[in-house]
Design a protein around this motif. Structure first.
Motif, mmCIF file in Angstrom:
data_model
loop_
_atom_site.group_PDB
_atom_site.id
_atom_site.type_symbol
_atom_site.label_atom_id
_atom_site.label_comp_id
_atom_site.label_asym_id
_atom_site.label_seq_id
_atom_site.Cartn_x
_atom_site.Cartn_y
_atom_site.Cartn_z
ATOM 1 N N ARG A 166 0.500 -1.571 -0.095
ATOM 2 C CA ARG A 166 -0.064 -0.192 -0.276
ATOM 3 C C ARG A 166 0.814 1.159 -0.284
ATOM 4 N NH1 ARG A 166 -4.993 -2.632 3.563
ATOM 5 N NH2 ARG A 166 -4.529 -4.594 3.400
ATOM 6 N N ARG A 167 0.570 2.611 0.094
ATOM 7 C CA ARG A 167 1.240 3.724 -0.002
ATOM 8 C C ARG A 167 1.378 3.467 1.184
ATOM 9 N NH1 ARG A 167 -1.854 7.397 -5.151
ATOM 10 N NH2 ARG A 167 -1.552 6.200 -6.455
ATOM 11 N N SER A 168 0.316 2.966 2.123
ATOM 12 C CA SER A 168 0.154 3.786 3.465
ATOM 13 C C SER A 168 0.729 3.433 4.514
ATOM 14 C CB SER A 168 -0.956 3.984 3.792
ATOM 15 O OG SER A 168 -1.870 2.803 3.458
ATOM 16 N N CYS A 260 4.191 1.176 -0.945
ATOM 17 C CA CYS A 260 4.839 1.555 -2.514
ATOM 18 C C CYS A 260 4.547 2.050 -3.114
ATOM 19 C CB CYS A 260 5.234 -0.078 -2.748
ATOM 20 S SG CYS A 260 5.691 -0.026 -4.519
ATOM 21 N N ILE A 261 4.256 2.895 -4.568
ATOM 22 C CA ILE A 261 3.606 3.746 -4.794
ATOM 23 C C ILE A 261 4.172 3.544 -6.513
ATOM 24 C CG2 ILE A 261 4.961 5.505 -4.721
ATOM 25 C CD1 ILE A 261 2.202 7.225 -4.853
ATOM 26 N N ASP A 262 3.762 4.019 -7.883
ATOM 27 C CA ASP A 262 4.815 3.560 -8.895
ATOM 28 C C ASP A 262 5.120 5.066 -8.986
ATOM 29 O OD1 ASP A 262 2.411 5.532 -10.653
ATOM 30 O OD2 ASP A 262 2.563 3.853 -12.393
ATOM 31 N N ASP A 265 3.450 9.418 -11.665
ATOM 32 C CA ASP A 265 3.969 11.807 -11.996
ATOM 33 C C ASP A 265 4.838 12.340 -11.660
ATOM 34 O OD1 ASP A 265 1.114 11.286 -13.002
ATOM 35 O OD2 ASP A 265 0.023 11.962 -11.394
ATOM 36 N N ASP A 269 6.065 13.214 -6.803
ATOM 37 C CA ASP A 269 5.084 13.572 -6.771
ATOM 38 C C ASP A 269 4.774 11.930 -6.574
ATOM 39 O OD1 ASP A 269 1.672 14.091 -7.672
ATOM 40 O OD2 ASP A 269 2.133 11.997 -7.801
ATOM 41 N N GLN A 273 3.009 11.744 -3.100
ATOM 42 C CA GLN A 273 1.936 11.020 -2.555
ATOM 43 C C GLN A 273 1.509 9.835 -0.987
ATOM 44 O OE1 GLN A 273 -1.322 11.153 -3.564
ATOM 45 N NE2 GLN A 273 -0.711 12.212 -5.939
ATOM 46 N N PHE A 371 2.363 17.331 -8.646
ATOM 47 C CA PHE A 371 2.267 17.624 -10.638
ATOM 48 C C PHE A 371 0.745 17.934 -10.107
ATOM 49 C CE2 PHE A 371 0.341 15.327 -14.375
ATOM 50 C CZ PHE A 371 0.934 16.870 -15.377
ATOM 51 N N PRO A 386 -1.947 11.071 -14.051
ATOM 52 C CA PRO A 386 -2.116 10.999 -12.614
ATOM 53 C C PRO A 386 -2.350 9.451 -12.356
ATOM 54 C CG PRO A 386 -4.695 11.879 -14.066
ATOM 55 C CD PRO A 386 -3.634 11.413 -15.143
ATOM 56 N N GLU A 387 -2.566 9.605 -11.370
ATOM 57 C CA GLU A 387 -2.391 7.887 -10.734
ATOM 58 C C GLU A 387 -3.793 7.721 -10.716
ATOM 59 O OE1 GLU A 387 -3.837 10.711 -6.811
ATOM 60 O OE2 GLU A 387 -2.701 10.623 -9.106
ATOM 61 N N ALA A 388 -4.558 6.555 -10.795
ATOM 62 C CA ALA A 388 -5.773 5.992 -9.948
ATOM 63 C C ALA A 388 -5.797 6.099 -9.061
ATOM 64 C CB ALA A 388 -5.544 4.198 -10.408
ATOM 65 N N GLY A 389 -7.236 6.588 -9.142
ATOM 66 C CA GLY A 389 -7.438 7.167 -7.223
ATOM 67 C C GLY A 389 -8.395 7.966 -7.399
#
Lengths: 390, 390
Positions: A166-168, A260-262, A265, A269, A273, A371, A386-389
């Protein structure tokens, strides 16, 4: 230009989408995908909806992202097969960033009536080729008339719940790693947009169709002007990004990262995030960031800003990880497997809320602002996604 | 015109998408959806992808369909909330036609920079309201800049494998049933496009926002010109189609049909598709077809062709079933439950390959040709949507 035949394509090369018609296009797509049905797919193309058997003890990971003509790509810079490849990989990247295995894709095509149908067939071929390579099956979708071309893809993947990234999940003290290099795709695009790029023939997109995958940088297609190899590689990164699916899977399976995040952007960014979702700050060592050689090359030859490309250049589709110290060895082992891109430690998560860049001399500065898709009205072609979400 | 406030919306009514920005729009959408997370959804809006727990012993049923401004709707004929409602229901209809329960949705929005952001918020409100009513959760998606507005929705649903309704299961001798009435949506659209429609105020779309659901035909909004109630109902059918989710579920669970398809592209197209997929012919009793009263009403007042609207008018989102004779009682029992639309027997499947209409006097004629999305260049607004299946 397009000499090679496309299996099963029996329409005139110049026939438009309106002339070929929606039903014939769908029939051809179904034949291009083939009936290689897996045990996972009960029903593919051809019914009201696709039917997929969920993987046992796994959860479904769902994402959707679109490529719009004139916004995310232009036909001047990207071949049809490139667009199909990209439209899939921008979605695979989201699935990779969850530590999941992509399984099936849906394709929603918006097509101008006067667009050459063969161009669409080449786009689909690029997408299906990329899907096969990633062991993803195209199981459905739809074709619609539209004033301008768009390619909207949905991907469903699978992960065991405990392997999800997750991002969090980042905590103060976790180290930050990024895969591959940053700024490559933005450098490739900037080169195409620059005068030097427009003057040379390399602005010619990859050839279309199934044979495209064989095209390699340096094979002479670019004509007399020899391109720096870093720029050639960056053009490929821009036109045919490769989502880091295997890397995300390995790190997820080994529970080797807390978040983790890709970097779709851009790195700045992604850092913001991840920090925001996790409730941490970050300190990034500027000298450690693996800036792509094409960024330096481009900055030497044009007036492009090296830092802007490196920090804010989007569309690299690398992965940014937060790694707890106790998981460092596990992370380096998992990410060090053969065939995976290198990872580089670029900083750490902090207890403070600030997102800071630390220069070699110790000076600190805030990360460049995030961004905003809509504010980049001038950077039309290849604008970042933009990221999914939403 | 829009007096009512929208919870959490603190932007100027005239602010554009570019002014509000992608991130603020996404934050507002996340707040509109709320954190009412179900046990089914591990991760909703806000990560790289959504995470959904598959239903035990069920398969995933996936479909995607798009609404493009100027193709599937126009802002002159449809309010923002109508467009959101439609964008969801065209997908729910595909899931319904599989006998599945829709569960989650993804939303891919393409937005012109100068579009009012509030209009987008009203669209999302319409979609989220429709989703709640159908017990569907919006779990993710993306926002992209685009030269023109499009609303692409993906829906994932669940069904037990043995309850799935396919297009391909019909056998010679099976009876054909259609739900509700046919031609209603096309009549509604034709009325809006006609001179009589343009002259009156009813071309004004439904009011926007959360209150829209309270708007009823005949509430006086239409001004001094009293509308025939059949036309009023047809306008609602066009603007706010209701997918036959409960009907599909009941018939699927009771294994009461051998095949099913929705009538998104019109009755004739659905009959052809079902016949083609099943390898049967059909004989349809013209007098039995439940033509919507609005079709007759419209044909009386304009020069619209009653038969064309009834057979080829799309966007009704009714369900067409093939029912084996031995399942007839089961089908009538399942489809006769309270709250479900009526079903009407309109013909049967045959051993021959022909698709025939049989008139009351015994004359036979072939079914009208199938609908081709691209060839309807003149019927721009509200053009019918091709079935999922590309």
């Amino acid at each position: 230009m397009m000499a090679a035949g496309l299996p099963g394509w029996d329409h005139d090369v110049s026939a438009t989408c309106a002339q070929v018609g929606e039903h014939a296009l769908i029939r051809w797509i179904a034949s291009a995908v083939g009936s290689a049905s897996s045990a996972d797919v009960l029903l593919g193309i051809g019914d009201d909806a696709a039917v997929v058997v969920p993987r046992r003890n796994h959860v479904d990971v769902l994402t959707t992202d679109v490529q719009v003509d004139g916004v995310h790509f232009t036909r001047a810079f990207c071949g049809a097969a490139d667009v199909g490849h990209r439209a899939l990989h921008v979605n695979l990247s989201d699935v990779a960033a969850m530590g999941a295995q992509p399984r099936v894709a849906l394709l929603s095509l918006g097509l101008p009536a006067d667009l050459e149908a063969r161009w669409v067939a080449d786009l689909v071929t690029g997408l299906v080729t990329a899907a096969r390579a990633a062991r993803v099956q195209l199981v459905g979708g739809n074709i619609s008339r539209a004033p301008m071309l768009f390619v909207d893809v949905t991907v469903s993947g699978a992960a065991k719940p405990r392997h999800l990234l997750r991002r969090s999940g980042a905590r103060p003290g976790d180290e930050l790693y990024v895969s591959g290099t940053v700024g490559a795709a933005a450098a490739g695009l900037a080169w195409l947009q620059s005068a030097i790029g427009r003057a040379g023939s390399p602005s010619r997109p990859s050839p279309q169709g199934a044979e495209t995958d064989a095209a390699e940088p340096g094979d002479g297609r670019f004509g007399e002007r020899a391109l720096p190899s870093a720029i050639e590689a960056a053009l490929t990164r821009y036109r045919r990004p490769e989502a880091r699916v295997s890397l995300g899977l390995q790190v997820g399976r080994n529970k080797a990262a807390s978040a983790c995040i890709d970097t779709s952007d851009g790195l700045a960014d992604a850092l913001r995030q991840l920090a925001g979702a996790s409730g941490v700050g970050v300190r990034v060592d500027a000298a450690a960031v693996p800036v792509d050689p094409a960024v330096t090359e481009l900055a030497l030859r044009t007036n492009e800003d090296r830092d802007a490309l490196a920090w804010s250049g989007g569309e690299d589709y690398e992965l940014l990880f937060a790694v707890p110290r106790r998981a460092r060895r596990r992370f380096l082992h998992a990410s060090g497997r053969k065939g995976l891109p290198p990872v580089t430690r670029i900083g750490m998560c902090t207890r403070e809320a600030d997102c800071l860049i630390v220069q070699a001399d110790g000076r600190e500065s805030p990360l460049p602002g995030g961004f905003e898709h809509f504010s980049s009205v001038d950077s039309v072609a290849g604008g970042r996604i933009p990221e999914a979400g939403a």
